[in-house]
Design a protein around this motif. Structure first.
Motif, mmCIF file in Angstrom:
data_model
loop_
_atom_site.group_PDB
_atom_site.id
_atom_site.type_symbol
_atom_site.label_atom_id
_atom_site.label_comp_id
_atom_site.label_asym_id
_atom_site.label_seq_id
_atom_site.Cartn_x
_atom_site.Cartn_y
_atom_site.Cartn_z
ATOM 1 N N LEU A 1 0.787 -1.000 0.096
ATOM 2 C CA LEU A 1 0.676 -0.110 0.245
ATOM 3 C C LEU A 1 1.104 1.350 0.134
ATOM 4 O O LEU A 1 0.933 2.170 -0.697
ATOM 5 N N ASP A 2 2.213 1.139 0.924
ATOM 6 C CA ASP A 2 2.555 2.515 1.038
ATOM 7 C C ASP A 2 3.267 3.268 -0.537
ATOM 8 O O ASP A 2 3.220 3.735 -0.943
ATOM 9 N N GLN A 3 3.990 1.168 -1.372
ATOM 10 C CA GLN A 3 4.802 2.015 -2.542
ATOM 11 C C GLN A 3 3.380 2.184 -3.912
ATOM 12 O O GLN A 3 3.849 3.171 -4.261
ATOM 13 N N ALA A 4 2.517 1.721 -3.428
ATOM 14 C CA ALA A 4 1.499 1.688 -4.448
ATOM 15 C C ALA A 4 1.322 3.779 -4.106
ATOM 16 O O ALA A 4 1.157 4.359 -5.538
ATOM 17 N N LEU A 5 0.341 3.715 -3.071
ATOM 18 C CA LEU A 5 0.149 4.985 -3.247
ATOM 19 C C LEU A 5 1.155 6.168 -3.383
ATOM 20 O O LEU A 5 1.192 7.132 -3.877
ATOM 21 N N PHE A 6 2.194 5.897 -3.156
ATOM 22 C CA PHE A 6 3.687 6.814 -3.249
ATOM 23 C C PHE A 6 3.738 7.118 -4.502
ATOM 24 O O PHE A 6 3.505 7.637 -5.259
ATOM 25 N N GLN A 7 4.192 6.119 -5.395
ATOM 26 C CA GLN A 7 4.550 5.816 -7.279
ATOM 27 C C GLN A 7 3.337 6.781 -7.262
ATOM 28 O O GLN A 7 3.594 7.497 -8.681
ATOM 29 N N ALA A 8 1.913 6.025 -7.298
ATOM 30 C CA ALA A 8 0.388 6.436 -8.541
ATOM 31 C C ALA A 8 0.731 7.855 -8.061
ATOM 32 O O ALA A 8 0.598 8.766 -9.036
ATOM 33 N N VAL A 9 0.656 8.704 -6.850
ATOM 34 C CA VAL A 9 0.205 10.452 -6.496
ATOM 35 C C VAL A 9 1.657 10.476 -7.334
ATOM 36 O O VAL A 9 1.565 11.596 -7.915
ATOM 37 N N SER A 10 3.428 10.290 -6.547
ATOM 38 C CA SER A 10 3.869 10.963 -7.102
ATOM 39 C C SER A 10 4.471 10.969 -8.715
ATOM 40 O O SER A 10 4.800 12.261 -9.719
ATOM 41 N N ILE A 11 3.713 9.890 -9.407
ATOM 42 C CA ILE A 11 3.897 10.354 -10.742
ATOM 43 C C ILE A 11 2.683 10.559 -11.130
ATOM 44 O O ILE A 11 2.830 11.273 -12.360
ATOM 45 N N SER A 12 1.641 10.798 -11.444
ATOM 46 C CA SER A 12 0.394 11.010 -11.903
ATOM 47 C C SER A 12 0.584 12.447 -11.500
ATOM 48 O O SER A 12 -0.036 13.046 -12.296
ATOM 49 N N THR A 13 1.199 13.103 -10.314
ATOM 50 C CA THR A 13 0.813 14.825 -10.041
ATOM 51 C C THR A 13 2.246 14.957 -10.713
ATOM 52 O O THR A 13 1.845 16.389 -10.824
ATOM 53 N N THR A 14 2.590 14.459 -11.506
ATOM 54 C CA THR A 14 4.093 14.720 -12.112
ATOM 55 C C THR A 14 5.250 15.300 -11.126
ATOM 56 O O THR A 14 6.160 16.206 -11.452
ATOM 57 N N ALA A 15 5.273 14.587 -9.850
ATOM 58 C CA ALA A 15 6.448 15.030 -9.348
ATOM 59 C C ALA A 15 7.918 14.326 -9.181
ATOM 60 O O ALA A 15 8.922 14.791 -9.875
ATOM 61 N N GLY A 16 7.290 12.558 -9.558
ATOM 62 C CA GLY A 16 8.366 12.308 -9.803
ATOM 63 C C GLY A 16 9.149 11.665 -8.872
ATOM 64 O O GLY A 16 10.532 10.908 -9.426
#
Length: 483
Positions: free
Chosen positions: A305-320
């Protein structure tokens, strides 16, 4: 075209920008890292050039039309990006080529977060601070800062603001005077940065790391002071704080302003774009979590959950930001996340991409066309919330979408022409045009190994992405220079 007025304004801006070389020089003094000299040299260089441009034209007082507004916004990013690369060119460690320095500076200023550097944690602290600070300044469209600080340089300013605020619904001014608007935006921006810094520090980061990461979190930039990015801290709490602030920063800042000034949280719930944005984030997190669980990529549910939440939000908001190498994730997830960055943040936020409201309008327009096929004589209007939108706005969104697609194709084909493989070229174009940062293939970790030509092409892609395509495209039309 009032070129002398434009040169005067650019001179003022470069002289003002030179002040940003001072904090990294001070950081260098505090940590005694020996990296301060390039920043002092760059400071002197910038202020001298700025004054040389400003002084001969100081008495120019022309009224700026929309055309000059566009030209200033584009020159603003190109000129400041170029001056931002000066200290990086002067650096001894790491010694960067011209292409590398310009790529890194533009990546910072456009809040893309793609880097050519490796061994980041071994660099002088002043360089690390400078990269993060570039993203922070770029984050709120440095131009809004210029609007607040130099009350429009003695020039009326809605044209400038219209060219800069991301998103289609540009004319709904928040407060009547631009300088006032910009000031309020920056109060919110600075308060969010302070809150983010304190949260990171409380979660266990040192002050230096907390400030640096808050800079790139609120700017949705993605630069980090470590090669492993957020993964270095290996802390679910820090990841969660990052996610919360990324989502806040990806929401339209005029919504924050409305919520603060009316002291009412309901403002958010009334906004259709906000609801669509949250729905997209939720859907991505659930999808990533489901696929990662079924493929047993991580040991237990909490980590998944930690990884899914972090990566999904980080990439889709274009933070990276990264906690793990998402390009090695199973099935369609890496490509899905790259595609999600096309949607990006909300209009009027520090996110990149096409913006949620545009994608939502494209969807509504598609539904309307389908309905028209069934009932050719009926009249359907497109509504955003309770407000019916004029067809002009919908047409502008379609125009934007086609221009985005065209620029994407041209840049990707140009990259393939430099000898890049398909998946690297596709993801690098997406990552730079959407101001995302990390890609797949050769550019999953960093952009150090691609050719110099490819770096120049991608630098252009970043500027296109940050200036919402049209602002830059309009300069290539004969009509622009004729009138």
């Amino acid at each position: 075209m009032q070129f002398r007025t434009i040169i005067k304004i650019l001179g003022q801006l470069v002289a003002l920008f030179s002040i940003t070389m001072v904090p990294p020089a001070l950081v260098s003094l505090i940590y005694k890292d020996g990296g301060g000299v390039p920043f002092v040299l760059a400071f002197v260089f910038s202020i001298v050039i700025g004054m040389l441009a400003y002084y001969p034209n100081r008495k120019e007082k022309g009224d700026l039309k929309a055309r000059e507004g566009f030209l200033i916004v584009v020159l603003f990013w190109l000129v400041l990006g170029s001056f931002a690369s000066v200290p990086l060119i002067f650096l001894q460690t790491p010694s960067l080529s011209l292409a590398d320095a310009v790529f890194e500076a533009f990546s910072g200023l456009t809040t893309t977060g793609a880097t050519v550097l490796t061994g980041i944690e071994h660099l002088p602290k002043s360089v690390l601070f400078y990269r993060q600070q570039l993203q922070w300044l770029g984050g709120m469209g440095i131009i809004v800062l210029a609007v607040a600080v130099l009350p429009m340089l003695g020039v009326g300013g809605m044209q400038l603001y219209r060219a800069e605020t991301p998103g289609p619904v540009k004319d709904s001014k928040m407060t009547p005077r631009i300088a006032d608007t910009a000031k309020h935006l920056w109060y919110i921006y600075v308060s969010l940065t302070a809150a983010c810094t304190v949260s990171y520090w409380a979660a266990g980061m040192g002050w230096f790391d907390a400030i640096c990461h808050a800079f790139s979190t609120i700017a949705i930039g993605g630069f980090s002071t470590y090669d492993a990015s957020m993964g270095y801290f290996d802390s679910p709490l820090i990841n969660f704080i990052c996610v919360v602030f990324l989502i806040i920063a990806a929401i339209n800042f005029s919504l924050h302003y409305a919520a603060v000034s009316s002291r009412n949280v309901r403002v958010y719930l009334r906004d259709p774009e906000f609801k669509v944005f949250l729905f997209i984030q939720l859907a991505l997190v659930v999808l990533c979590f489901a696929v990662l669980s079924s493929n047993q990529v991580y040991v237990n549910g909490d980590e998944t959950l930690d990884q899914a939440l972090f990566q999904a939000v980080s990439i889709s908001t274009t933070a990276g930001f990264a906690t793990d190498n998402f390009s090695a994730w199973p099935l369609f997830l890496p490509i899905l996340l790259i595609f999600s960055s096309f949607i990006g943040g909300c209009a009027g936020s520090t996110g990149g991409g096409m913006k949620v409201v545009r994608v939502f309008l494209l969807y509504l327009q598609g539904v309307r066309e389908l309905n028209r096929l069934v009932h050719p004589r009926a009249i359907y209007s497109i509504k955003l919330g309770r407000k019916a939108l004029p067809d002009k706005v919908v047409e502008a969104v379609w125009g934007f979408f086609s221009a985005y697609a065209l620029v994407f194709v041209i840049i990707m084909i140009a990259l393939l022409g430099t000898g890049m493989d398909n998946i690297t070229a596709f993801s690098a174009t997406a990552a730079c045009l959407n101001n995302l940062g990390p890609g797949l293939g050769e550019v999953a970790a960093h952009y150090g190994d691609i050719t110099d030509t490819a770096k120049w092409i991608l630098t252009v892609a970043m500027v296109f992405g940050r200036l919402e395509i049209f602002t830059l495209l309009v300069l290539f039309t004969p009509t622009f220079w004729r009138g």
